[in-house]
Write an enzyme that holds these catalytic residues in place. Structure first.
Site, mmCIF file in Angstrom:
data_model
loop_
_atom_site.group_PDB
_atom_site.id
_atom_site.type_symbol
_atom_site.label_atom_id
_atom_site.label_comp_id
_atom_site.label_asym_id
_atom_site.label_seq_id
_atom_site.Cartn_x
_atom_site.Cartn_y
_atom_site.Cartn_z
ATOM 1 N N GLY A 14 14.083 22.292 0.755
ATOM 2 C CA GLY A 14 15.135 21.541 1.441
ATOM 3 C C GLY A 14 15.310 21.885 2.908
ATOM 4 O O GLY A 14 16.409 21.743 3.453
ATOM 5 N N ASN A 16 14.119 20.162 5.326
ATOM 6 C CA ASN A 16 14.430 18.889 5.991
ATOM 7 C C ASN A 16 15.887 18.491 5.758
ATOM 8 O O ASN A 16 16.546 17.987 6.660
ATOM 9 C CB ASN A 16 13.473 17.793 5.524
ATOM 10 C CG ASN A 16 12.144 17.866 6.238
ATOM 11 O OD1 ASN A 16 12.035 17.486 7.399
ATOM 12 N ND2 ASN A 16 11.130 18.413 5.569
ATOM 13 N N MET A 105 9.720 14.968 -5.292
ATOM 14 C CA MET A 105 8.373 15.005 -5.850
ATOM 15 C C MET A 105 8.173 14.100 -7.062
ATOM 16 O O MET A 105 7.191 14.259 -7.787
ATOM 17 C CB MET A 105 7.999 16.449 -6.216
ATOM 18 C CG MET A 105 7.972 17.385 -5.016
ATOM 19 S SD MET A 105 6.911 16.804 -3.671
ATOM 20 C CE MET A 105 5.307 17.137 -4.386
ATOM 21 N N LEU A 108 9.077 7.077 -7.881
ATOM 22 C CA LEU A 108 10.238 6.271 -8.260
ATOM 23 C C LEU A 108 9.774 4.964 -8.901
ATOM 24 O O LEU A 108 8.739 4.410 -8.528
ATOM 25 C CB LEU A 108 11.087 6.002 -7.025
ATOM 26 C CG LEU A 108 11.798 7.272 -6.510
ATOM 27 C CD1 LEU A 108 12.200 7.115 -5.053
ATOM 28 C CD2 LEU A 108 13.019 7.584 -7.379
ATOM 29 N N ASN A 122 11.078 7.779 3.482
ATOM 30 C CA ASN A 122 10.396 9.015 3.063
ATOM 31 C C ASN A 122 9.797 9.691 4.293
ATOM 32 O O ASN A 122 9.421 9.013 5.255
ATOM 33 C CB ASN A 122 9.261 8.651 2.087
ATOM 34 C CG ASN A 122 8.500 9.869 1.588
ATOM 35 O OD1 ASN A 122 9.092 10.874 1.179
ATOM 36 N ND2 ASN A 122 7.178 9.805 1.634
ATOM 37 N N HIS A 124 6.581 12.148 5.391
ATOM 38 C CA HIS A 124 5.286 12.593 4.872
ATOM 39 C C HIS A 124 4.567 13.392 5.955
ATOM 40 O O HIS A 124 4.529 12.963 7.117
ATOM 41 C CB HIS A 124 4.445 11.377 4.466
ATOM 42 C CG HIS A 124 3.145 11.754 3.839
ATOM 43 N ND1 HIS A 124 3.048 12.217 2.532
ATOM 44 C CD2 HIS A 124 1.884 11.780 4.336
ATOM 45 C CE1 HIS A 124 1.789 12.489 2.264
ATOM 46 N NE2 HIS A 124 1.059 12.249 3.336
HETATM 47 C C1 GRF Z 1 7.907 18.164 3.733
HETATM 48 O O1 GRF Z 1 6.708 18.639 4.284
HETATM 49 C C2 GRF Z 1 7.843 16.671 3.606
HETATM 50 O O2 GRF Z 1 7.087 16.056 4.592
HETATM 51 C C3 GRF Z 1 7.208 16.487 2.266
HETATM 52 O O3 GRF Z 1 7.741 17.519 1.468
HETATM 53 C C4 GRF Z 1 8.079 18.617 2.288
HETATM 54 C C5 GRF Z 1 9.491 19.019 1.971
HETATM 55 O O4 GRF Z 1 9.845 20.233 2.578
HETATM 56 N N1 GRF Z 1 7.457 15.160 1.752
HETATM 57 P P1 GRF Z 1 11.332 20.765 2.510
HETATM 58 O O5 GRF Z 1 11.732 20.852 1.043
HETATM 59 O O6 GRF Z 1 12.198 19.814 3.274
HETATM 60 O O7 GRF Z 1 11.307 22.119 3.139
#
Ligand code: GRF
Length: 216
Positions: A14, A16, A105, A108, A122, A124
């Site tokens: 988490g 992000n 992960m 959906l 999303n 990526h």
């Molecule tokens: C990130 O690298 C994002 O791009 C990918 O999953 C990762 C999540 O990282 N979809 P975090 O849980 O936000 O640290």
């Protein structure tokens, strides 16, 4: 002005989510900011959902006093449609205008993707359409790419295939260290995702026909 309400879905650490909490949640961006939308736009994370009860993202949300909910597959006897219907009902019950997948992960269901068409994004860790799917950073290293990056996109029914909203390049560091590349990509993610959410909240992103996205 009322806040723009978002829900974040996350399965892992988490970071992000934390970036959104730190940079946007409940805040106004000063008008002096070049890239920022007007100061009268506020973003509020109204819920954080996960498929994994042990996800660190849920602890980050709880620390910030944000509502959390978990939707593990085991609660729905593996019925993805039923799980995503419950997830969607929870999101709509919170009055969310945007759903942000930040390391969520689970694939959906088509119904879920259609239900949230144009309000589901999303992040990526590659410059799509290169390196879709799992371990995009490892894929870029294995392929010998010298530049990779980060993409924020609307979600469609494919894997990492929806209309692109924003991208930023990240050079692969000398020596091709995975750790260094991960750090560089995450640093860019933590800028690009909040910036993009803020632009959406400010009404500056439009999803048109097909893959057309306009950003003002
Ligand atoms: C990130 O690298 C994002 O791009 C990918 O999953 C990762 C999540 O990282 N979809 P975090 O849980 O936000 O640290």
């Amino acid at each position: 002005m009322s806040a723009f309400r978002i829900v974040v879905l996350a399965s892992g650490s988490g970071t992000n989510l934390q970036a959104i909490l730190d940079r946007l949640h409940g805040k106004s961006i000063p008008k002096a900011s070049n890239s920022g939308p007007p100061a009268d736009v506020q973003v509020e994370i109204v819920g954080v959902g996960s498929d994994r009860p042990e996800a660190r993202a849920l602890k980050r949300a709880a620390t910030a006093d944000v509502e959390t909910a978990t939707f593990p597959g085991s609660d729905f006897a593996g019925d993805r449609e039923a799980r995503d219907e419950a997830l969607g009902d929870w999101i709509e019950g919170l009055g969310a205008e945007l759903v942000v997948l930040a390391g969520y992960m689970q694939l959906l269901s088509s119904d879920f993707v259609r239900r949230f068409h144009g309000r589901l994004i999303n992040i990526h860790p590659s410059l799509l359409p290169a390196f879709k799917g799992l371990d995009a950073i490892g894929q870029a290293l294995d392929y010998g790419a010298t530049v990779t990056g980060v993409t924020v996109h609307f979600v469609d029914e494919g894997v990492d295939s929806g209309p692109i909203i924003a991208q930023r390049a990240v050079p692969v560091p000398a020596g091709r260290s995975r750790t260094k590349l991960e750090q560089a990509i995450h640093a860019v993610e933590h800028e690009l995702l909040p910036e993009t959410i803020y632009l959406i909240a400010a009404g500056r992103v439009r999803l048109g026909e097909g893959r057309a996205v306009s950003v003002k």
